[in-house]
Design an enzyme around this catalytic site. Structure first.
Site, PDB file in Angstrom:
ATOM      1  N   LYS A 192      -6.428 -12.926 -13.942  1.00 31.60           N
ATOM      2  CA  LYS A 192      -5.976 -11.653 -14.425  1.00 31.60           C
ATOM      3  C   LYS A 192      -4.254 -11.841 -14.237  1.00 31.60           C
ATOM      4  CE  LYS A 192      -4.471  -7.853 -12.822  1.00 31.60           C
ATOM      5  NZ  LYS A 192      -3.148  -7.851 -13.600  1.00 31.60           N
ATOM      6  N   GLU A 268      -2.122 -14.876  -0.770  1.00 33.43           N
ATOM      7  CA  GLU A 268      -0.617 -15.396  -0.498  1.00 33.43           C
ATOM      8  C   GLU A 268       0.118 -13.804  -0.841  1.00 33.43           C
ATOM      9  OE1 GLU A 268       0.177 -18.191   0.624  1.00 33.43           O
ATOM     10  OE2 GLU A 268      -1.492 -19.680  -0.014  1.00 33.43           O
ATOM     11  N   CYS A 303       8.577 -14.812  -3.159  1.00 35.27           N
ATOM     12  CA  CYS A 303       7.886 -14.573  -1.734  1.00 35.27           C
ATOM     13  C   CYS A 303       8.551 -14.920  -0.620  1.00 35.27           C
ATOM     14  CB  CYS A 303       6.530 -14.741  -1.665  1.00 35.27           C
ATOM     15  SG  CYS A 303       6.163 -16.357  -2.320  1.00 35.27           S
ATOM     16  N   GLU A 401      10.637  -6.091   2.635  1.00 34.28           N
ATOM     17  CA  GLU A 401      10.849  -6.985   1.553  1.00 34.28           C
ATOM     18  C   GLU A 401      11.296  -6.146   0.206  1.00 34.28           C
ATOM     19  OE1 GLU A 401       7.145  -8.243  -0.576  1.00 34.28           O
ATOM     20  OE2 GLU A 401       8.061 -10.541  -0.293  1.00 34.28           O
TER      21      GLU A 401
HETATM   22  P1  NAD Z   1       1.288  -6.688  -6.569  1.00 34.39           P
HETATM   23  O1  NAD Z   1       0.380  -6.891  -5.334  1.00 34.39           O
HETATM   24  O2  NAD Z   1       1.570  -5.357  -7.229  1.00 34.39           O
HETATM   25  O3  NAD Z   1       0.409  -7.433  -7.890  1.00 34.39           O
HETATM   26  C1  NAD Z   1      -0.221  -8.503  -7.759  1.00 34.39           C
HETATM   27  C2  NAD Z   1      -1.470  -8.546  -8.833  1.00 34.39           C
HETATM   28  O4  NAD Z   1      -2.247  -7.723  -8.170  1.00 34.39           O
HETATM   29  C3  NAD Z   1      -1.104  -8.086 -10.249  1.00 34.39           C
HETATM   30  O5  NAD Z   1      -1.947  -8.916 -11.180  1.00 34.39           O
HETATM   31  C4  NAD Z   1      -1.713  -6.716 -10.215  1.00 34.39           C
HETATM   32  O6  NAD Z   1      -2.000  -6.244 -11.300  1.00 34.39           O
HETATM   33  C5  NAD Z   1      -2.839  -6.790  -9.413  1.00 34.39           C
HETATM   34  N1  NAD Z   1      -3.245  -5.265  -8.485  1.00 34.39           N
HETATM   35  C6  NAD Z   1      -2.254  -4.440  -8.596  1.00 34.39           C
HETATM   36  N2  NAD Z   1      -3.100  -3.215  -8.021  1.00 34.39           N
HETATM   37  C7  NAD Z   1      -4.300  -3.607  -7.880  1.00 34.39           C
HETATM   38  C8  NAD Z   1      -5.458  -3.153  -7.584  1.00 34.39           C
HETATM   39  N3  NAD Z   1      -5.316  -1.856  -7.021  1.00 34.39           N
HETATM   40  N4  NAD Z   1      -6.754  -3.752  -7.167  1.00 34.39           N
HETATM   41  C9  NAD Z   1      -6.620  -5.022  -7.999  1.00 34.39           C
HETATM   42  N5  NAD Z   1      -5.465  -5.608  -8.318  1.00 34.39           N
HETATM   43  C10 NAD Z   1      -4.399  -4.942  -8.347  1.00 34.39           C
HETATM   44  O7  NAD Z   1       2.283  -7.698  -6.425  1.00 34.39           O
HETATM   45  P2  NAD Z   1       3.608  -7.901  -7.446  1.00 34.39           P
HETATM   46  O8  NAD Z   1       4.493  -6.921  -7.546  1.00 34.39           O
HETATM   47  O9  NAD Z   1       3.044  -8.314  -8.855  1.00 34.39           O
HETATM   48  O10 NAD Z   1       4.344  -9.290  -6.830  1.00 34.39           O
HETATM   49  C11 NAD Z   1       5.257  -8.996  -5.909  1.00 34.39           C
HETATM   50  C12 NAD Z   1       4.524  -9.432  -4.489  1.00 34.39           C
HETATM   51  O11 NAD Z   1       3.829 -10.687  -4.662  1.00 34.39           O
HETATM   52  C13 NAD Z   1       5.502  -9.707  -3.411  1.00 34.39           C
HETATM   53  O12 NAD Z   1       5.033  -8.837  -2.220  1.00 34.39           O
HETATM   54  C14 NAD Z   1       5.513 -11.074  -3.113  1.00 34.39           C
HETATM   55  O13 NAD Z   1       6.099 -11.460  -1.937  1.00 34.39           O
HETATM   56  C15 NAD Z   1       4.316 -11.630  -3.556  1.00 34.39           C
HETATM   57  N6  NAD Z   1       4.408 -12.996  -3.811  1.00 34.39           N
HETATM   58  C16 NAD Z   1       3.608 -13.800  -2.948  1.00 34.39           C
HETATM   59  C17 NAD Z   1       3.734 -15.261  -3.388  1.00 34.39           C
HETATM   60  C18 NAD Z   1       3.164 -16.156  -2.123  1.00 34.39           C
HETATM   61  O14 NAD Z   1       2.699 -17.214  -2.521  1.00 34.39           O
HETATM   62  N7  NAD Z   1       3.025 -15.730  -1.001  1.00 34.39           N
HETATM   63  C19 NAD Z   1       4.389 -15.667  -4.552  1.00 34.39           C
HETATM   64  C20 NAD Z   1       4.616 -14.838  -5.080  1.00 34.39           C
HETATM   65  C21 NAD Z   1       4.637 -13.499  -4.903  1.00 34.39           C
END
Ligand code: NAD
Length: 500
Positions: A192, A268, A303, A401
């Protein structure tokens, strides 16, 4: 392919792309069961690019059932690892052949600068798939030291149906980080992508099939998190969710696991990463250049973005002026113009959040040294690279963040204090350390609480080094390196009694 085209050529290419807009299940593009769609928008212009299928629980049930049947049929899971390797190498090659188109698609949907897509995201994606493909027939099982009366075999087996739930900041690279080891170890995968950035992942699925990866092995369900993401988290036939995204949503997956089949969860998550500059740091030109890169790469939507520069008071003035100088290299504008190092912020929600953090920084008493405002280019979402000074560790911009091109200078009276400030966060993903002393490099690298510490540079390591976080930045496993394969395999002991 890495010769960059001109701005006009990229714009022409963008106009002629064939856009994948439907879910990809069992080797075919299909509409969502409900018929629902969602818009995908170009953040550099505000224009809608396309309507993409919005999947929900019904599509998840369909895709997981297909993936499970495909796994059990065994064509991929039981294929000789050398054959899997060859097919995955072909897959990587097809990505290479289509990399220009993929780079433009990635840039359009995410706002990333095309030069980054071409020179970093695509090459890294290809390298990642190749690296894990090569590992497929080089990872050995083990024999236990159990004496002459027994043979203890410790074997790894694929898990079955793997779900990957992904963020929007590095759409292709995050897919590759998960897909490489999951496919190499013989699983079937349901991905997804983030709702903002579905198209390149959909296109990859098509290329996977063309390379010979059997239908049903790689499936892609675009959709919203609370619908498709949640349904994957709760599904009883999904054996692992490998998640990259925010800590807040990461926590939800642990709950989904507890409510369903105790599936493995690998998280992650976020970071609030420091660049720590000790009193003995030299080569401050290089340090400044790396610090700016660490803060601004991908518009800070990273991140591992180093959004806190914690610097010893003795070197602060000189470093600050060099940082300001280095920031001048980072031009913001149309992501399809290869001269630009910074593109658009991915979505209006993200853009507004960044602007709010900038306002909070000002309101809480920090001093703006650079930027501090949006940049108006048509209806695009652009924020000027922003540097704050006079930031104290308790300010919001030093604790949360931001996920934007915003970073803060925090002054420390001693190296020990710099270390304490660096570790005073709920996160622990990455830290960069600057020092001229080999002893300090070792000593402080060990004391920094982060999954990756880079010394005298900003780095996440490479494909051969594990990537993941301490504290709220991660849980349950590592991406990259051979350790990534642990996410997607189960360990089995086979015990043979051979006593006389
Ligand atoms: P997010 O957590 O909002 O979304 C990530 C994924 O989760 C998306 O596919 C989203 O559709 C899904 N999601 C959202 N709500 C959900 C729910 N209720 N149930 C199930 N799935 C759900 O994050 P984002 O805004 O897309 O990305 C930014 C975040 O990702 C930042 O906090 C960043 O630090 C982190 N990030 C971490 C890494 C790493 O490797 N540690 C890498 C890239 C990004």
């Amino acid at each position: 392919m890495s010769e960059l085209l001109t701005h006009r050529e990229y714009r022409d290419l963008a106009g002629g792309l064939i856009l994948p807009v439907q879910a990809y299940i069992n080797g075919q593009f299909v509409p969502s069961v409900s018929g629902n769609t969602m818009p995908t928008v170009n953040p550099a212009t505000g224009a809608e690019i396309a309507q993409i299928s919005a999947c929900n629980e019904d599509d998840v049930n369909l895709a997981v059932a297909n993936a499970k049947a495909t796994f059990e049929a065994g064509e991929w899971a039981n294929m000789h690892p050398t054959e899997r390797k060859k097919i995955m190498l072909k897959f990587a090659d097809l990505i290479r052949q289509n990399s220009r188109e993929l780079a433009v698609m990635e840039s359009l949907e995410s706002g990333k600068p095309i030069r980054e897509c071409e020179l970093t995201d695509l090459p890294e994606t290809i390298h990642c798939i190749e690296w894990h493909a090569e590992a497929a027939d080089k990872i050995y099982d083990q024999l236990s030291p159990s004496g002459n009366d027994a043979v203890g075999l410790i074997v790894r087996e694929p898990l079955g149906v793997v779900a990957c739930v992904l963020p929007w900041n590095f759409p292709l690279m995050m897919v590759a980080w998960k897909l490489g080891p999951a496919l190499a170890s013989g699983n079937c995968v349901v991905i997804k992508p983030a709702e903002q950035t579905s198209m390149t992942t959909l296109r990859l699925a098509q290329l996977a099939l063309a390379a010979g990866i059997p239908a049903g092995v790689m499936n892609v369900l675009p959709g919203y998190g609370h619908e498709a993401g949640q349904a994957l988290g709760l599904h009883h036939d999904v054996q692992v969710v490998s998640f990259t995204g925010s800590t807040e949503i990461g926590r939800k997956f642990l709950e989904f696991s507890a409510q369903s089949n105790l599936k493995k969860i690998v998280l992650e998550c976020g970071g609030k990463n420091p660049s720590v500059v000790l009193a003995d740091a030299d080569k401050l030109d290089r340090a400044a250049e790396q610090i700016v890169y660490a803060a601004l790469w991908n518009m800070g939507q990273n991140c591992t973005a180093n959004s806190r520069v914690i610097v010893h008071k003795d070197v602060k003035a000189e470093l600050t002026s060099k940082i300001l100088q280095a920031m001048e290299e980072w031009r913001t504008g149309d992501p399809l113009d290869p001269a630009n190092a910074l593109g658009a912020i991915v979505s209006r929600e993200q853009y507004e959040q960044i602007c709010q953090y900038i306002s909070k920084g000002k309101a809480e008493g920090a001093t703006v040294l650079a930027g501090g405002e949006p940049i108006v280019i048509g209806d695009g979402l652009f924020v000027a690279p922003t540097l704050f000074d006079d930031v104290t560790p308790d300010m919001t911009i030093a604790r949360e963040e931001i996920f934007g091109p915003v970073f803060a200078i925090i002054t420390a009276d001693s190296d020990e204090q710099a270390l304490a400030i660096a570790n005073d966060t709920c996160y622990g993903l990455q830290a960069s350390l600057y020092t001229s002393s080999g002893v300090n490099a070792q000593r402080y690298a060990r004391k920094l609480q982060a999954g990756t510490v880079s010394v005298n540079c900003y780095a996440e390591g490479d494909i051969s080094t594990p990537f993941g976080g301490y504290k709220l930045s991660g849980f349950g496993g590592r991406d990259n390196s051979l350790q990534a394969h642990d996410q997607y395999t189960e360990t089995k002991t086979i015990w043979l009694d051979i006593s006389e």
